[in-house]
Every structure is written in structure tokens, then in C-alpha cells.
Motif scaffolding. Structure first.
Motif, PDB file in Angstrom:
ATOM      1  N   UNK A 121       0.868  -1.190   0.000  1.00  0.00           N
ATOM      2  CA  UNK A 121       0.000   0.000   0.000  1.00  0.00           C
ATOM      3  C   UNK A 121       0.896   1.229   0.000  1.00  0.00           C
ATOM      4  N   UNK A 122       0.607   2.173  -0.900  1.00  0.00           N
ATOM      5  CA  UNK A 122       1.405   3.405  -0.928  1.00  0.00           C
ATOM      6  C   UNK A 122       0.523   4.567  -0.491  1.00  0.00           C
ATOM      7  N   UNK A 123       1.139   5.659  -0.113  1.00  0.00           N
ATOM      8  CA  UNK A 123       0.348   6.816   0.340  1.00  0.00           C
ATOM      9  C   UNK A 123      -0.310   7.484  -0.868  1.00  0.00           C
ATOM     10  N   UNK A 124      -1.539   7.925  -0.658  1.00  0.00           N
ATOM     11  CA  UNK A 124      -2.278   8.647  -1.712  1.00  0.00           C
ATOM     12  C   UNK A 124      -2.568   7.824  -2.946  1.00  0.00           C
ATOM     13  N   UNK A 125      -2.945   6.545  -2.762  1.00  0.00           N
ATOM     14  CA  UNK A 125      -3.262   5.689  -3.917  1.00  0.00           C
ATOM     15  C   UNK A 125      -4.514   6.187  -4.630  1.00  0.00           C
ATOM     16  N   UNK A 126      -4.502   6.135  -5.949  1.00  0.00           N
ATOM     17  CA  UNK A 126      -5.691   6.532  -6.720  1.00  0.00           C
ATOM     18  C   UNK A 126      -6.710   5.401  -6.659  1.00  0.00           C
ATOM     19  N   UNK A 127      -7.920   5.707  -7.104  1.00  0.00           N
ATOM     20  CA  UNK A 127      -8.994   4.704  -7.126  1.00  0.00           C
ATOM     21  C   UNK A 127      -8.563   3.488  -7.948  1.00  0.00           C
ATOM     22  N   UNK A 185      -5.499   2.448  -8.625  1.00  0.00           N
ATOM     23  CA  UNK A 185      -4.420   1.696  -7.957  1.00  0.00           C
ATOM     24  C   UNK A 185      -4.964   0.815  -6.836  1.00  0.00           C
ATOM     25  N   UNK A 186      -5.967   1.337  -6.127  1.00  0.00           N
ATOM     26  CA  UNK A 186      -6.592   0.533  -5.057  1.00  0.00           C
ATOM     27  C   UNK A 186      -7.254  -0.701  -5.655  1.00  0.00           C
ATOM     28  N   UNK A 187      -7.993  -0.479  -6.748  1.00  0.00           N
ATOM     29  CA  UNK A 187      -8.702  -1.591  -7.385  1.00  0.00           C
ATOM     30  C   UNK A 187      -7.726  -2.643  -7.895  1.00  0.00           C
ATOM     31  N   UNK A 188      -6.603  -2.173  -8.417  1.00  0.00           N
ATOM     32  CA  UNK A 188      -5.544  -3.076  -8.922  1.00  0.00           C
ATOM     33  C   UNK A 188      -4.986  -3.934  -7.780  1.00  0.00           C
ATOM     34  N   UNK A 189      -4.783  -3.284  -6.622  1.00  0.00           N
ATOM     35  CA  UNK A 189      -4.251  -3.966  -5.429  1.00  0.00           C
ATOM     36  C   UNK A 189      -5.205  -5.099  -5.032  1.00  0.00           C
TER      37      UNK A 189
END
Length: 758
Positions: A626-632, A634-638
Motif C-alpha cells: 500500500x502506498x500513500x495517496x493511492x488513486x482509485x 491503484x486501489x482496485x488493482x491492489x
């Protein structure tokens, strides 16, 4: 028998005479108070025998409906044998800029009052007066007209005719809704374990008019278990509206899906989802001005048609549906969703729209609240959100910047900002030794400077669109509003941060204000999987002794989860020393039980430190971080990386209490285990210590209120990601020696208590 439609005079004429544009350019914030003051001032000039605030009511039959119309007229004047209805309007527009003889909507309101009075007193004619008063100068302008009763009768008939299609649509919808609510069966073949108990608890609370605090475990289907009984109560006439309040977008989607499921089983109920203005705005910049935005320009000329169309053709008014109708009618999608909120059966929205005094849906009348229920999802989040809503702060650097901006440009603003900047400097001098300090009170001279700043800024903002000044204006205005709320639930403190000085009005205990903002609603249901301990949440969320408390055991068997506790110290001073054993635990776990794991850390720094050491010795293992300030995206990709039936191990490193430790559904083989490092205690800080001291003084355990309960809530949320259905199995590893202490053991769910010590 004709159906009865009860409506106020003002609502009736505003519906029919809606016109104009949304224009959120600068507006003075004290309009309401000024309006009341001006009304009272004019009414004091009335002669003996004149009347003020006169309640008037009538019934009009039209097209199978009976309209009960009522309201209070500002004044009833009796001069020279004439009767005059006086309608007082305070305005900010200079009177010499007014075209014609006042605004049609104001005439309409006064004319309806005139009709009711003339009808009740059999008057053949009556006079109507509009009294316009400029808010600042108090200059007045009067318009007078005389009407015959038959003219007014025809006028009112036309107004009712204009409102009738909407009223008819609403009546037909309500009848259909109530029938479908009565007929609706639970939309699944069977109740899951615990579901019937929660649904029964919600239903009983509605019938008894009580509030409910429910700890309901993950996986039982909390959303449908709270919405279904509310729908059934609606069919029985116990409710007319429900609010499903959430803190996150993902839980809004779950509520939409629950309504969709019930509709597929025959429910006819309309629901609107309110999306934040910035997210839903069609323009590059969120500037609600008619000369910038075509969706704001002429909004009120088109909104009635848009509302009628969407209510005729849709029941699920999600963001996408609202956007498509907003484009069709060229109306602002955000304002459109707010206007719909006053007409529909269910509203899915953020906590703010009910609890935040700056944002709340202010057009909800008390009578409407009495027939409405609040369903507060993930209610544990409301504690800190409440503190946030009722707190306010000011920064010295705001006024220093304004001083620079307005030097040689505007003397009044320059001087007002200079005085405030100097006040912050003097606060800094008085408390110079400490970075954080308590202020026992705010000096009256400082508050007077802030009030003067508001007055000066209001003058300037009418001609100067400075963004910095506008932001400062709203900040100071909000600060002064919170000043009025100060009591024993607050602490005023200051903080030095390099050259900046911050003064904060910190709401330590939001219970009183949450209770106040939720007042008047028929029932409030606070529910969450981690509403533990219940008495703590009942206390801090503004509950009362007579509220109902409900704790539902997990529907899942203890055989579905293997819990391990590794008694290592994760305290800050020991983190370097215990880093290697944590890496070893992760290695051993993934070797014995390969699969997909989420590993939660109490801070990002701690996460990075362990992650780097893990990667040094486990280069082959697939990891995500998890990185700081992830975009929508990037979260979905995670989340998407957690696929079922993978051959290799995947470790996702995340922050406890962050975006992946709540509201994430990884069913079945998508998640095989969760590791929680630490007991989740918030970082030791000045604010948390203020909370601790405050509750200690009240005879409560301040350390638990400030640190233990919020910390363990994060642990329980993170662990709750694992078992989401009856078929899920997995492993939970709790890494911290404090998990063995009694106060933490008491907070563990029953199914975690049969653990193995590593």
C-alpha cells in the motif's frame, strides 16, 4: 374519499414558481439571522390592532385530491377599512437593481395567504403588500396590489393545478410503495444465522420508537438485515423515509445492491444516492456560477421537469442514473440529487448530510424527521468523524498571507489581517516555551477581531473574487460558529509549527452534538461488526439509558479460523529488535500455509521497515504494498491481485485502519490469512492525551477511550477481512504480547479466543 396532500404555502409556490440559476458566488453567511431580525424590526412598526405571524389554513379539492395548505403570513394590517396581507422579504440585492414589481414567487406566496384570509372572512376584496428590506442598509421598498376574491380564487386554483401532477405522481407512488412493502418477503431463501435477530431488533426499535446500538458480525448481511425491517415498517405506516448513512463509497454500493435485490422481489421504492459535489461535478472546476457553468445557469427553470421525469421512470437513482438525467435537462447533478432527497423514500449518503451542521439537509421539517429512520452503517467511524465535524482551527499563516496579498491593494483587509496576525504572534509569545499549549479561553478582543474580519471581508468579496480571501472568510466563519458551541465537551489548544501558530477548538466528546443533530428522527440504528464494547459506543455517540443494545454472535464456526498469537513487543522502542522475528513468522506461515495474505502494520514507516527486510531474504515471494495517496484505480488493482486458487503466495502489506483494512470483501480463496502487527493504538499525541485526561476526569477509563478501544477497533476490522461467508476458512496471526493481557482479551471476538500461542 379523496387522498389528502398536506403542504406549506411556501413549498407549494416555490415548486410552481421555481426559476433562476444556482449562483454560489459569495453570499453573506448571516442571512437567516438577518432575515429574522429584519422581520421583527418591521413587525414592531405595525400599528395597534395589526397582527403578526398569523397562522392560515385551507383545504382545496382538485382532481381527486384534497390539498391542505397552511403557513404563517408575516403581517395582517387593518387600515381605513382595508385588510392588507404583508409579506416581508430581506434581500442582499441593492433595491435600485430590482426590476419590475418584485419577484413572482413572493407575490404568489402573499396571494395564497390573501386568498385563505379572504375566504375565511368572506371578503369581496383584499390588499397585498410586498415589503423588501435591504439587509445591510435596511432601506425599504413597498409594492401594493388590490385583488378581488374571484381573482385570488382563480390564481390559487392555477397554482394547485401546477402542483397537482407532482402530487398525483407522489400519491400513486406512495400507495404502490406501501402495498409492495407489505407484500415483500425476505429476499433470500433463508435467514443466515444472526440475521433474523438483527432484523427483529431493528423492527422492534422502530415500533417502540427507541434507538438501537447493534454489534453485528461481518458476513451476516447487515445491510439487508437493517433495510428489510425498515421497509416492512414503512408498509405499515410507521415510517415514510429512511436514511442509510455510510462513511465509504463501497458501503453505499452494498446498500444500492440490497435495494436492487428487494426490487427484484417486487418492492416498489425509490432511493437516491448522494455523491459529493466535487466527484459528481461535470465541469473542470467546481464553480457554481451561472456565467461559468451551463448546469447552474437556469437550473430552477428546468429542475421541476427533471424531477418529474426521473420519478416517473426510475426507482434506483444511483450516481450514473442522476448524471444521465442531469445531462438530459442540463441541471447540476449534485443539486439535483439534493432536491430528489426531499422527495424519495430512501437516501443513501455520507454521515455529513445528517450530522454536520455545515452540510446537513436543512429543508427537512420536524414532521418529516418524525417519520424517518437513520441507519448508521460502520458506526464506529462516526466517533472521529463527529470530532472532525464539530472542531475548527485557524492558522496564523492564513492572515500573514492575506497581509501580503492586500498590502497596497485594500487597506481595510490589510489592517484586519495585520491585527489577527499580531494576535497570533502575541499568543506565541505568551506560550513561547511549548509547542502545544492549552488556552483556558479565547480573549473577547480576539473574537471581536474575527467578527470585524468577517464584516470587512463581506464588503470586499462583493467585488473581489480572491480565492485566498474567500477561503479565509469561510474558515473564520466556521470557527465563529464552533465558538458558539464551546462547553465542557471542548478543549481550546494552540500549536506551534515552525513559523505557523494554530488555534484549535477541539471537540473531545462529540456525544452531545451528535445527539442534537440526530434529534427528532423516529429511530436511529447504529451498527457495525466492531461496535465493541457497546456501552463505550452508546456513550460516545450520544446514546441514552433507554436505548436498546444488541450483540449478535458470529454465525461462523470456530473451526473456520485458526488464530495464533505471537507475544512479541511491537512498541516503538522495540521495533528494530523484533523486526527479524516478524519476518520469520511470515516466512514460516507462508511455507506451511501458502496462499494470499494481508499483513497490517500500525504505521507506514513500520510497514516499510519490515517490508524491506522481508524482501532481502524473500526475493521470490510476490508482494504488494500500500502506498500513500493511492488513486482509485491503484486501489482496485491492489484488490484485484488477490485471485482465487493461485499457485503462488501473495503478500499484501497494508496499514492498520487504512483503506484496505475496512470494507474490503475477499471471499473464499481470494484471502487465506491476515497478520495483524500490534494492537493498533493510535500514536501517542497531544490530542489523544487530551481525550484521555478528559474522560479520566469524568471517572471513566481515559486511556481505554483514547487509545485501547479505537486501536482494537482497527484490529477487529482488519481481522474481519478474512471470514466473509459460511464456506471461508483461514488463519489470523496477532503479533503483540499485549494481546495476552486481560483488557485486550476481553475485546477479542469469541471465535478468536481459542488461539494457539506461537
Amino acid at each position: 374519499m379523496a387522498d389528502k396532500i398536506h403542504i406549506s404555502v411556501r413549498s407549494l409556490v416555490e415548486h410552481v414558481y421555481n426559476s433562476g440559476s444556482i449562483d454560489a458566488r459569495f453570499r453573506t453567511q448571516s442571512t437567516l439571522a438577518d432575515g429574522t431580525r429584519i422581520h421583527q424590526k418591521i413587525q414592531k412598526t405595525y400599528r395597534d390592532g395589526d397582527q403578526k405571524e398569523v397562522f392560515l389554513k385551507t383545504e382545496i379539492a382538485y382532481d381527486g385530491l384534497t390539498f391542505i395548505i397552511d403557513g404563517r403570513c408575516d403581517g395582517l394590517l387593518f387600515h381605513d377599512g382595508n385588510v392588507t396581507i404583508d409579506e416581508i422579504k430581506s434581500i442582499t440585492m441593492p433595491l435600485d437593481q430590482m426590476t419590475g414589481e418584485g419577484f413572482p414567487v413572493h407575490w404568489a406566496q402573499a396571494n395564497v395567504y390573501a386568498y385563505i384570509y379572504a375566504k375565511d372572512h368572506a371578503l369581496p376584496e383584499i390588499s397585498v403588500q410586498l415589503t423588501y428590506v435591504h439587509i445591510e442598509t435596511e432601506a425599504k421598498q413597498y409594492f401594493n396590489k388590490k385583488y378581488t376574491f374571484s381573482e385570488l380564487e382563480l390564481f390559487v386554483f392555477n397554482v394547485v393545478e401546477g402542483y397537482a401532477p407532482y402530487a398525483k405522481l407522489q400519491r400513486e407512488h406512495r400507495n404502490k410503495r406501501n402495498e409492495s412493502c407489505k407484500a415483500l418477503a425476505f429476499p433470500f431463501e433463508t435467514y443466515r444465522a444472526g440475521q433474523r435477530k438483527l432484523a427483529g431488533g431493528v423492527y422492534k426499535s422502530i415500533i417502540d420508537g427507541k434507538n438501537l446500538f447493534a454489534k453485528a458480525p461481518t458476513g451476516i448481511g447487515k445491510t439487508i438485515s437493517t433495510l428489510f425491517p425498515a421497509v416492512k415498517a414503512m408498509g405499515e405506516g410507521q415510517l415514510n423515509r429512511m436514511f442509510y448513512l455510510t462513511a465509504k463509497t463501497i458501503t453505499r454500493t452494498t446498500a444500492e445492491e440490497a435495494f436492487s435485490k428487494m426490487r427484484s422481489c417486487g418492492l416498489h421504492l425509490n432511493a437516491v444516492t448522494i455523491t459529493a459535489k466535487d466527484k459528481v461535478c461535470f465541469k473542470e472546476e467546481t464553480k457554481c456560477q451561472k456565467d461559468y457553468c451551463e448546469f447552474a445557469d437556469g437550473y430552477y427553470d428546468r429542475i421541476n421537469d427533471a424531477v418529474l421525469d426521473i420519478l416517473t421512470n426510475e426507482t434506483a437513482m444511483t450516481r450514473e442514473v442522476i448524471e444521465s438525467y442531469a445531462r438530459k435537462y442540463t441541471v447540476c447533478p449534485f443539486e439535483f440529487s439534493l432536491d430528489l432527497a426531499y422527495t424519495v423514500d430512501a437516501i443513501i449518503c455520507d454521515y455529513n448530510y445528517i450530522f454536520d451542521p455545515r452540510v446537513s439537509l436543512k429543508r427537512l421539517f420536524e414532521v418529516q424527521k418524525k417519520a424517518s429512520i437513520l441507519l448508521v452503517d460502520e458506526a464506529h467511524n462516526l466517533v472521529d468523524r463527529g470530532r472532525e465535524m464539530f472542531s475548527a482551527s485557524l492558522h496564523k499563516e492564513t492572515f500573514l498571507q492575506l497581509k501580503k496579498d492586500f498590502k497596497g491593494v485594500n487597506k481595510v483587509i490589510f489592517e484586519a489581517a495585520s491585527k489577527l496576525n499580531a494576535s497570533f504572534i502575541s499568543i506565541k509569545k505568551i506560550y513561547g516555551k511549548n509547542n502545544e499549549f492549552i488556552l483556558t479561553h479565547l480573549d473577547e478582543s480576539f473574537l471581536e477581531q474575527l467578527r470585524q474580519f468577517i464584516k470587512d471581508t463581506e464588503q470586499c468579496l462583493r467585488t473581489d473574487a480572491s480565492q485566498n480571501l474567500l477561503e479565509a472568510y469561510f474558515m473564520v466563519n466556521n470557527f465563529l460558529k464552533i465558538v458558539e458551541l464551546l462547553d465542557e465537551h471542548y478543549v481550546i489548544y494552540g500549536e506551534k509549527n515552525k513559523n505557523d501558530v494554530i488555534v484549535k477548538l477541539f471537540c473531545i466528546d462529540p456525544s452531545k452534538l451528535l445527539k442534537q443533530m440526530g434529534k427528532g428522527y423516529s429511530t436511529k440504528v447504529y451498527f457495525s461488526a466492531t461496535l465493541s464494547p457497546l456501552p463505550y459506543y452508546q456513550d460516545i455517540l450520544g446514546g441514552e439509558k433507554e436505548d436498546y443494545l444488541l450483540s449478535i454472535p458470529s454465525p461462523f464456526s470456530k473451526e473456520q479460523v485458526d488464530v495464533f498469537i505471537k507475544p512479541l513487543s511491537t512498541r516503538f522502542r522495540d521495533r528494530e529488535r523484533t523486526k527479524s522475528p516478524i519476518v520469520s513468522i511470515m516466512q514460516a506461515l507462508t511455507k506451511k500455509r501458502p496462499g494470499n495474505y494481508l499483513i497490517f502494520f500500525p504505521s507506514y514507516q513500520y510497514l516499510l521497515s519490515v517490508y524491506e527486510q522481508f524482501k532481502e531474504v524473500n526475493k521470490e515471494t510476490r508482494t504488494l504494498i500500500q502506498t500513500t495517496g493511492m488513486s482509485e484505480a491503484e486501489r482496485e488493482e491492489f484488490i484485484a491481485a488477490f485471485k482465487p486458487e493461485q499457485n503462488e503466495t501473495l503478500l499484501g502489506f497494508a496499514v492498520l485502519g487504512g483503506i484496505f483494512s475496512e470494507g474490503v470483501d475477499l471471499i473464499g480463496d481470494r484471502l487465506n490469512g491476515v497478520v495483524v502487527v500490534g494492537v493498533g493504538l493510535p500514536q501517542l499525541c497531544f490530542e489523544r492525551d487530551l481525550i484521555k485526561d478528559h474522560f479520566n476526569h469524568q471517572g471513566k477509563n481515559g486511556y481505554d477511550y483514547a487509545y485501547v478501544y479505537p486501536g482494537m477497533n482497527k484490529v477487529l476490522q482488519a481481522g474481519g477481512r478474512l471470514i466473509r461467508s459460511e464456506t471461508d476458512h483461514g488463519t489470523i496471526v496477532l503479533v503483540d504480547d499485549r494481546f495476552l493481557q486481560e483488557q485486550y482479551q476481553m475485546l477479542l471476538p469469541q471465535e478468536w479466543k481459542q488461539f494457539t500461542l506461537i
